[in-house]
Design a protein around this motif. Structure first.
Motif, PDB file in Angstrom:
ATOM      1  N   CYS A 348       9.546  -5.654 -89.067  1.00  0.00           N
ATOM      2  CA  CYS A 348      10.707  -4.743 -89.024  1.00  0.00           C
ATOM      3  C   CYS A 348      10.552  -3.707 -87.915  1.00  0.00           C
ATOM      4  O   CYS A 348      11.506  -3.429 -87.174  1.00  0.00           O
ATOM      5  CB  CYS A 348      10.875  -4.044 -90.371  1.00  0.00           C
ATOM      6  N   VAL A 349       9.364  -3.135 -87.803  1.00  0.00           N
ATOM      7  CA  VAL A 349       9.125  -2.130 -86.761  1.00  0.00           C
ATOM      8  C   VAL A 349       9.316  -2.739 -85.374  1.00  0.00           C
ATOM      9  O   VAL A 349       9.994  -2.169 -84.510  1.00  0.00           O
ATOM     10  CB  VAL A 349       7.716  -1.534 -86.904  1.00  0.00           C
ATOM     11  N   PRO A 364      14.997   5.238 -86.935  1.00  0.00           N
ATOM     12  CA  PRO A 364      14.714   6.472 -87.701  1.00  0.00           C
ATOM     13  C   PRO A 364      14.707   6.242 -89.206  1.00  0.00           C
ATOM     14  O   PRO A 364      13.868   6.816 -89.916  1.00  0.00           O
ATOM     15  CB  PRO A 364      15.853   7.409 -87.284  1.00  0.00           C
ATOM     16  N   LEU A 365      15.625   5.407 -89.711  1.00  0.00           N
ATOM     17  CA  LEU A 365      15.655   5.142 -91.150  1.00  0.00           C
ATOM     18  C   LEU A 365      14.406   4.392 -91.589  1.00  0.00           C
ATOM     19  O   LEU A 365      13.836   4.682 -92.653  1.00  0.00           O
ATOM     20  CB  LEU A 365      16.910   4.340 -91.514  1.00  0.00           C
ATOM     21  N   LEU A 366      13.961   3.438 -90.783  1.00  0.00           N
ATOM     22  CA  LEU A 366      12.734   2.706 -91.101  1.00  0.00           C
ATOM     23  C   LEU A 366      11.527   3.631 -91.061  1.00  0.00           C
ATOM     24  O   LEU A 366      10.616   3.523 -91.897  1.00  0.00           O
ATOM     25  CB  LEU A 366      12.565   1.554 -90.113  1.00  0.00           C
ATOM     26  N   THR A 367      11.510   4.547 -90.120  1.00  0.00           N
ATOM     27  CA  THR A 367      10.423   5.532 -90.043  1.00  0.00           C
ATOM     28  C   THR A 367      10.361   6.364 -91.313  1.00  0.00           C
ATOM     29  O   THR A 367       9.274   6.608 -91.866  1.00  0.00           O
ATOM     30  CB  THR A 367      10.630   6.446 -88.821  1.00  0.00           C
ATOM     31  N   LEU A 368      11.506   6.802 -91.774  1.00  0.00           N
ATOM     32  CA  LEU A 368      11.584   7.582 -93.006  1.00  0.00           C
ATOM     33  C   LEU A 368      11.010   6.807 -94.186  1.00  0.00           C
ATOM     34  O   LEU A 368      10.227   7.335 -94.984  1.00  0.00           O
ATOM     35  CB  LEU A 368      13.044   7.961 -93.265  1.00  0.00           C
ATOM     36  N   VAL A 369      11.373   5.548 -94.290  1.00  0.00           N
ATOM     37  CA  VAL A 369      10.903   4.709 -95.395  1.00  0.00           C
ATOM     38  C   VAL A 369       9.389   4.535 -95.347  1.00  0.00           C
ATOM     39  O   VAL A 369       8.694   4.659 -96.370  1.00  0.00           O
ATOM     40  CB  VAL A 369      11.603   3.333 -95.351  1.00  0.00           C
TER      41      VAL A 369
END
Length: 425
Positions: A348-349, A364-369
């Motif tokens: 995903c990254v 940014p949303l993936l970073t938050l998760v």
């Protein structure tokens, strides 16, 4: 001969690529129902099996959301293509967990949780086919913000009682409430970075920041801060109004930090020993799970998704709650399941970083998760964190990334001319 009918508008009205306002409201409402079906209704209770009114009510909401979503998808023409590879990987991890639960003797509660997750995944996949991907994310973040606002307003008495804002209706832990407002807050920042500061955006941001600070969730605030940094890095600053906002916010932040104890109280939770206690508790249970022998079957396949507490040999307590998604995965799915999910996260990254069309929002949303998954459970569970993670993962598949609106009606393209005009002026 019957008169010819005008069908030129029907495909456009029913096409997923050109959703009407009513369709977007419906998708947002279905996301809200799905969120309510997975978030805890009793913050101090851990599900360990059995059936009661809360379990039945949550299951009913999940089934209603799935049924309504299937009906919406069935009435949609030119549906958006969505990849199912992440769902397949997660399904394998869940089956590994089910096998471990059978050997551990807690298969009934694990099967219930696994069934819930399959319903959640199916609902999300169908929802993603009914509207463009940006619209789907906007609907999800709006639903999260709406549920968080209701929970915060009804949970104001918890702030006076404990010093931390939790949910009232539904009754959710302050950390869960911080998780609900985190993604919408990052989404608002992205919107302002790309399209400038507007009054309603600023008011909504202030409200969500106030809720996040009031929860006292330190990892929640840290995740939000890192998510915002990621948003700035991948989007840049395209509008001068954002610079004006920063110029006004920096002195305000300095004044708050210098002349008040807001930051100090948040870091130490008003001088309590909560910080050291929480860290010690996390390390205690982490050591137990990481210390399982390599020759034991639970080291490889876990003891089931319903394992939320682990026995510990510590003075004053016999069990400790799992509070890290990765340690939870090790305990629930073993090394096999953890390796599968870790590979999915890495993929995903990489996909988010190389996708020029979707990097600006999904990174940014993936970073938050990911940040929240280090010290909080729920990445692979019937939880809000899983809804966000699975949605982002599904939108990053090759099939999803090549199913954009054929007319090019995407936020990143629509705003580009305006951004260039702003730069020229």
């Amino acid at each position: 001969m019957s008169a010819p009918t005008d069908t030129s508008r029907a495909p456009r009205q029913q096409s997923a690529h050109h959703p009407s306002t009513a369709r977007m409201v419906a998708v947002g409402g279905l996301y809200a129902v799905l969120i309510v079906s997975v978030i805890p209704w009793r913050s101090a209770t851990i599900y360990s099996g059995g059936i009661d009114t809360v379990v039945i009510a949550k299951a009913l909401l999940a089934v209603i959301a799935l049924g309504a979503t299937v009906m919406l998808a069935a009435r949609t023409r030119e549906r958006v293509s969505v990849g199912i590879a992440p769902a397949g990987i997660i399904a394998v991890a869940l089956l590994v967990s089910a096998l471990g639960s059978t050997l551990a003797g807690n298969d009934s509660s694990t099967i219930v949780l696994v069934g819930r997750m399959f319903v959640v995944m199916a609902t999300i996949l169908f929802l993603l086919t009914t509207v463009p991907w940006v619209t789907s994310i906007v609907c999800l973040l709006s639903a999260m913000a709406a549920v968080a606002l209701v929970a915060a307003v009804t949970g104001v008495p918890t702030l006076a009682a404990s010093g931390r804002l939790g949910g009232g209706i539904p009754e959710i832990h302050p950390n869960e409430l911080a998780g609900l407002v985190g993604a919408p807050l990052v989404g608002l920042v992205i919107l302002m970075l790309r399209d400038g500061v507007r009054a309603w955006r600023l008011v909504a941001t202030v409200v969500l920041v106030g809720i996040a600070v009031a929860t006292g969730s330190r990892i929640g605030l840290l995740a939000i801060a890192i998510g915002i940094v990621a948003a700035v890095l991948v989007n840049g600053i395209r509008d001068r109004s954002v610079l004006y906002l920063l110029l006004g916010a920096l002195p305000l932040g300095y004044a708050i930090g210098s002349f008040t104890d807001v930051f100090g109280s948040l870091a130490t939770r008003a001088g309590s020993n909560d910080t050291s206690t929480a860290l010690d508790s996390r390390f205690d249970v982490w050591r137990v799970v990481l210390g399982w022998d390599w020759s034991e079957w639970q080291k490889w396949i876990g003891i089931g998704l319903s394992a939320k507490e682990i026995p510990v040999d510590i003075k004053w307590r016999d069990t400790q709650v799992l509070d890290s998604s990765w340690v939870s995965l090790l305990a629930q799915t073993g090394l096999i399941g953890t390796a599968l999910i870790a590979a999915l996260v890495v993929w995903c990254v990489a996909s988010a970083l190389i996708s020029a069309r979707r990097r600006w929002l999904l990174t940014p949303l993936l970073t938050l998760v990911i940040v929240r998954s280090i010290t909080e459970s729920g990445l692979v569970d019937s939880a809000m964190a899983f809804i966000l993670f699975f949605t982002v993962a599904s939108l990053l598949t090759h099939r999803s990334r090549h199913s954009d609106d054929p007319d090019g009606l995407r936020l990143d393209r629509v705003e580009e001319p305006r951004s260039r005009q702003t730069a020229l002026t």
